[in-house]
Design a protein around this motif. Structure first.
Motif, mmCIF file in Angstrom:
data_model
loop_
_atom_site.group_PDB
_atom_site.id
_atom_site.type_symbol
_atom_site.label_atom_id
_atom_site.label_comp_id
_atom_site.label_asym_id
_atom_site.label_seq_id
_atom_site.Cartn_x
_atom_site.Cartn_y
_atom_site.Cartn_z
ATOM 1 N N CYS A 75 -4.643 9.251 -3.381
ATOM 2 C CA CYS A 75 -5.940 8.626 -3.669
ATOM 3 C C CYS A 75 -5.910 7.815 -4.966
ATOM 4 O O CYS A 75 -6.814 7.025 -5.226
ATOM 5 C CB CYS A 75 -7.039 9.670 -3.715
ATOM 6 S SG CYS A 75 -6.763 10.921 -4.970
ATOM 7 N N TYR A 76 -4.858 8.014 -5.788
ATOM 8 C CA TYR A 76 -4.743 7.255 -7.036
ATOM 9 C C TYR A 76 -4.016 5.931 -6.833
ATOM 10 O O TYR A 76 -3.986 5.101 -7.740
ATOM 11 C CB TYR A 76 -3.993 8.068 -8.088
ATOM 12 C CG TYR A 76 -4.726 9.322 -8.499
ATOM 13 C CD1 TYR A 76 -5.824 9.270 -9.353
ATOM 14 C CD2 TYR A 76 -4.340 10.569 -8.015
ATOM 15 C CE1 TYR A 76 -6.511 10.418 -9.712
ATOM 16 C CE2 TYR A 76 -5.013 11.720 -8.370
ATOM 17 C CZ TYR A 76 -6.102 11.644 -9.222
ATOM 18 O OH TYR A 76 -6.775 12.770 -9.577
ATOM 19 N N ALA A 77 -3.405 5.770 -5.687
ATOM 20 C CA ALA A 77 -2.593 4.567 -5.458
ATOM 21 C C ALA A 77 -3.468 3.334 -5.334
ATOM 22 O O ALA A 77 -4.432 3.306 -4.574
ATOM 23 C CB ALA A 77 -1.749 4.736 -4.205
ATOM 24 N N SER A 101 -4.748 8.908 3.667
ATOM 25 C CA SER A 101 -4.950 9.439 2.312
ATOM 26 C C SER A 101 -4.869 8.343 1.243
ATOM 27 O O SER A 101 -5.305 8.545 0.115
ATOM 28 C CB SER A 101 -3.932 10.542 2.018
ATOM 29 O OG SER A 101 -2.624 10.022 2.061
ATOM 30 N N PHE A 102 -4.347 7.183 1.600
ATOM 31 C CA PHE A 102 -4.268 6.077 0.636
ATOM 32 C C PHE A 102 -5.546 5.232 0.698
ATOM 33 O O PHE A 102 -5.503 4.026 0.876
ATOM 34 C CB PHE A 102 -3.038 5.217 0.925
ATOM 35 C CG PHE A 102 -1.749 5.833 0.470
ATOM 36 C CD1 PHE A 102 -1.250 5.574 -0.794
ATOM 37 C CD2 PHE A 102 -1.046 6.694 1.289
ATOM 38 C CE1 PHE A 102 -0.062 6.157 -1.236
ATOM 39 C CE2 PHE A 102 0.137 7.282 0.868
ATOM 40 C CZ PHE A 102 0.627 7.022 -0.405
ATOM 41 N N SER A 103 -6.646 5.880 0.539
ATOM 42 C CA SER A 103 -7.923 5.214 0.793
ATOM 43 C C SER A 103 -8.423 4.340 -0.358
ATOM 44 O O SER A 103 -9.440 3.672 -0.228
ATOM 45 C CB SER A 103 -8.984 6.258 1.122
ATOM 46 O OG SER A 103 -9.059 7.173 0.052
ATOM 47 N N SER A 104 -7.714 4.353 -1.501
ATOM 48 C CA SER A 104 -8.163 3.524 -2.624
ATOM 49 C C SER A 104 -7.245 2.335 -2.884
ATOM 50 O O SER A 104 -7.363 1.667 -3.918
ATOM 51 C CB SER A 104 -8.234 4.379 -3.897
ATOM 52 O OG SER A 104 -9.127 5.443 -3.713
ATOM 53 N N VAL A 105 -6.339 2.105 -1.969
ATOM 54 C CA VAL A 105 -5.378 1.010 -2.159
ATOM 55 C C VAL A 105 -6.100 -0.339 -2.155
ATOM 56 O O VAL A 105 -6.904 -0.621 -1.275
ATOM 57 C CB VAL A 105 -4.289 1.050 -1.057
ATOM 58 C CG1 VAL A 105 -3.523 -0.269 -0.989
ATOM 59 C CG2 VAL A 105 -3.336 2.204 -1.315
ATOM 60 N N SER A 132 -7.754 1.379 4.100
ATOM 61 C CA SER A 132 -8.445 1.433 2.818
ATOM 62 C C SER A 132 -9.513 0.352 2.834
ATOM 63 O O SER A 132 -9.192 -0.837 2.952
ATOM 64 C CB SER A 132 -7.467 1.187 1.668
ATOM 65 O OG SER A 132 -8.187 0.910 0.485
ATOM 66 N N PRO A 133 -10.772 0.736 2.682
ATOM 67 C CA PRO A 133 -11.829 -0.279 2.773
ATOM 68 C C PRO A 133 -11.881 -1.209 1.571
ATOM 69 O O PRO A 133 -12.640 -2.171 1.570
ATOM 70 C CB PRO A 133 -13.108 0.563 2.854
ATOM 71 C CG PRO A 133 -12.752 1.874 2.248
ATOM 72 C CD PRO A 133 -11.295 2.089 2.492
ATOM 73 N N VAL A 134 -11.076 -0.915 0.546
ATOM 74 C CA VAL A 134 -11.159 -1.735 -0.667
ATOM 75 C C VAL A 134 -9.936 -2.638 -0.866
ATOM 76 O O VAL A 134 -9.718 -3.149 -1.961
ATOM 77 C CB VAL A 134 -11.358 -0.846 -1.923
ATOM 78 C CG1 VAL A 134 -12.729 -0.221 -1.912
ATOM 79 C CG2 VAL A 134 -10.278 0.230 -2.028
ATOM 80 N N VAL A 135 -9.170 -2.846 0.188
ATOM 81 C CA VAL A 135 -8.012 -3.741 0.058
ATOM 82 C C VAL A 135 -8.494 -5.148 -0.293
ATOM 83 O O VAL A 135 -9.330 -5.723 0.393
ATOM 84 C CB VAL A 135 -7.187 -3.775 1.367
ATOM 85 C CG1 VAL A 135 -6.161 -4.910 1.327
ATOM 86 C CG2 VAL A 135 -6.467 -2.445 1.574
ATOM 87 N N LYS A 136 -7.945 -5.672 -1.403
ATOM 88 C CA LYS A 136 -8.344 -7.008 -1.851
ATOM 89 C C LYS A 136 -7.238 -8.039 -1.670
ATOM 90 O O LYS A 136 -7.502 -9.239 -1.650
ATOM 91 C CB LYS A 136 -8.728 -6.963 -3.339
ATOM 92 C CG LYS A 136 -10.031 -6.247 -3.610
ATOM 93 C CD LYS A 136 -10.332 -6.260 -5.093
ATOM 94 C CE LYS A 136 -11.582 -5.463 -5.382
ATOM 95 N NZ LYS A 136 -11.708 -5.168 -6.815
ATOM 96 N N SER A 137 -6.004 -7.543 -1.634
ATOM 97 C CA SER A 137 -4.924 -8.520 -1.479
ATOM 98 C C SER A 137 -3.834 -7.973 -0.576
ATOM 99 O O SER A 137 -3.556 -6.771 -0.566
ATOM 100 C CB SER A 137 -4.338 -8.892 -2.843
ATOM 101 O OG SER A 137 -3.525 -7.872 -3.345
#
Lengths: 273, 134
Positions: A75-77, A101-105, A132-137
């Protein structure tokens, strides 16, 4: 130390992270994890910010070390790099699997001198859809892969801003998903798409970049990039690249163009006699 | 942008009026497309302050002893294209204060580089309108 405000302790850990050289995590930072439980979250934020899985063995090691989501630092990734498609298996799709589990990537990287077969690619990319719903790039580097699967993955991230495709080339796929048989028309299937408001980098020194450009031109919500960076070597790429400039003209702030079409350029000159 | 083919296409920047930065890598002796693209920059491009040009290193290491005339290397017709580009860059600087910055290859000292580059873009080099980078 226990009397210090937690903000100060956090700051100390952050400074330790900033002191890293050549990408090496300082030993002091790693030792912070051993001080007390209260130090673990802040330290892990730095230790596990960038995760790179280049082999299946590598991933197995991760899963053995962190068998369940409750103790996993995934989750820190913020950046996740998948070097090879073989790394990813259907097992990862299980509830609570490692991918979820990599939901903050925020930054996803794929590829690296690899040919991603159509079937394996379809399976692998489907597992990553919206993980991950916050993927920006997204950065896809030096790979040969079916763009249809790739773009379906790309479009599954609603907040995606930046896209970097460097030396990526399309593999035509048939209706059955294999590379044999008549190719399907390569169009974007999704009904929605990310905003695409950041940087688009399309570079290809060894093949055409036009197919990627054409797919981007067809995304349902349009593209609104502020920065465009293009490099191409194929004459037929010129039109789609210019269409991209035209399409982004209302938002475009920075344009980088590198074109080197064989036959017209100085490198082909012979010494004058 | 005209790069051959049955239907030449113009690389137009006229609608991109929010442009702040344009960087062009010139690997060719043919630069007509650059001049045409720059001609589509108008008064509406208020935020554009600089055009950066990066050239293929081969264009700047032409030994004067072997090639006293750059036209012998890149062709007289192509030299004319560079001179047109030169005039366009001068015009952009004088009429819209858009400066030209040339990104110098790592291996080339400033003086040597300007010496070679002066043959390609003589006016902006002579007037000191180039800002070297790198």
């Amino acid at each position: 130390m226990s009397n210090l405000p937690c903000e100060i302790l956090d700051h100390i850990v952050d400074l330790l992270h900033d002191s890293q050289t050549y990408g090496q995590v300082p030993l002091e930072l790693r030792n912070c994890c051993l001080v007390s439980k209260s130090w673990v979250p802040r330290t892990r934020r730095h230790l596990f910010a960038n995760i790179y899985f280049d082999t299946a063995k590598n991933l197995e090691s991760w899963k053995r070390t962190f068998p369940g989501p409750s103790i996993s630092p995934a989750c820190y990734a913020k950046r996740l790099c998948i070097g090879r498609p073989q790394v990813v298996t259907a097992e990862g799709a299980e509830a609570g699997g490692w991918i979820a589990s990599f939901s903050s990537v925020e930054h996803l990287e794929l590829g690296g001198q690899e040919i991603w077969q159509a079937r394996g690619c379809e399976v692998a990319f489907a597992l990553f859809h919206g993980f991950s719903p916050v993927v920006k790039s997204i950065r896809v580097n030096a790979s040969i892969l079916p763009f249809r699967h790739l773009f379906n993955l790309i479009l599954s991230f609603p907040l995606l801003e930046d896209l970097d495709m460097t030396d990526c080339y399309d593999v035509p796929i048939s209706n059955g998903g294999d590379s044999d048989g008549p190719p399907m028309s390569t169009t974007v299937q999704s009904s929605s798409s990310p905003a695409f408001t950041g940087t688009l980098k399309l570079q290809g020194e060894g093949g055409p970049v036009g197919p990627a450009a054409r797919l981007l031109l067809s995304v349902p919500g349009g593209i609104h990039f502020r920065k465009l960076s293009f490099a191409w070597t194929q004459k037929e790429d010129i039109s789609p690249m210019m269409a991209l400039v035209e399409k982004c003209s209302h938002t475009l702030e920075s344009l980088y163009v590198w074109c080197d079409v064989p036959g017209t350029f100085i490198r082909h000159l012979r010494p004058h006699r | 942008m005209f790069l051959g083919g049955p239907e030449p296409t113009l690389f137009t920047l006229s609608k991109a009026i929010k442009l702040r930065e344009v960087i062009l890598w010139l690997g060719s002796q043919r630069v007509e497309w650059v001049t045409l693209a720059l001609q589509t920059i108008g008064r509406e491009h208020r935020d554009l302050k600089r055009i950066s040009i990066e050239v293929h290193p081969f264009l700047t290491i032409i030994p004067a002893s072997t090639y006293p005339n750059v036209g012998q290397v890149i062709g007289e017709g192509n030299v004319r294209q560079w001179l047109d580009l030169d005039r366009s860059l001068v015009h952009l600087q004088e009429s819209r204060s858009i400066r030209t910055r040339v990104i110098r290859p790592w291996s080339r000292p400033n003086a040597d580089f300007l010496d070679s580059f002066g043959d390609l873009l003589p006016e902006i080099t002579k007037r000191g309108m180039i800002g070297l980078a790198r």
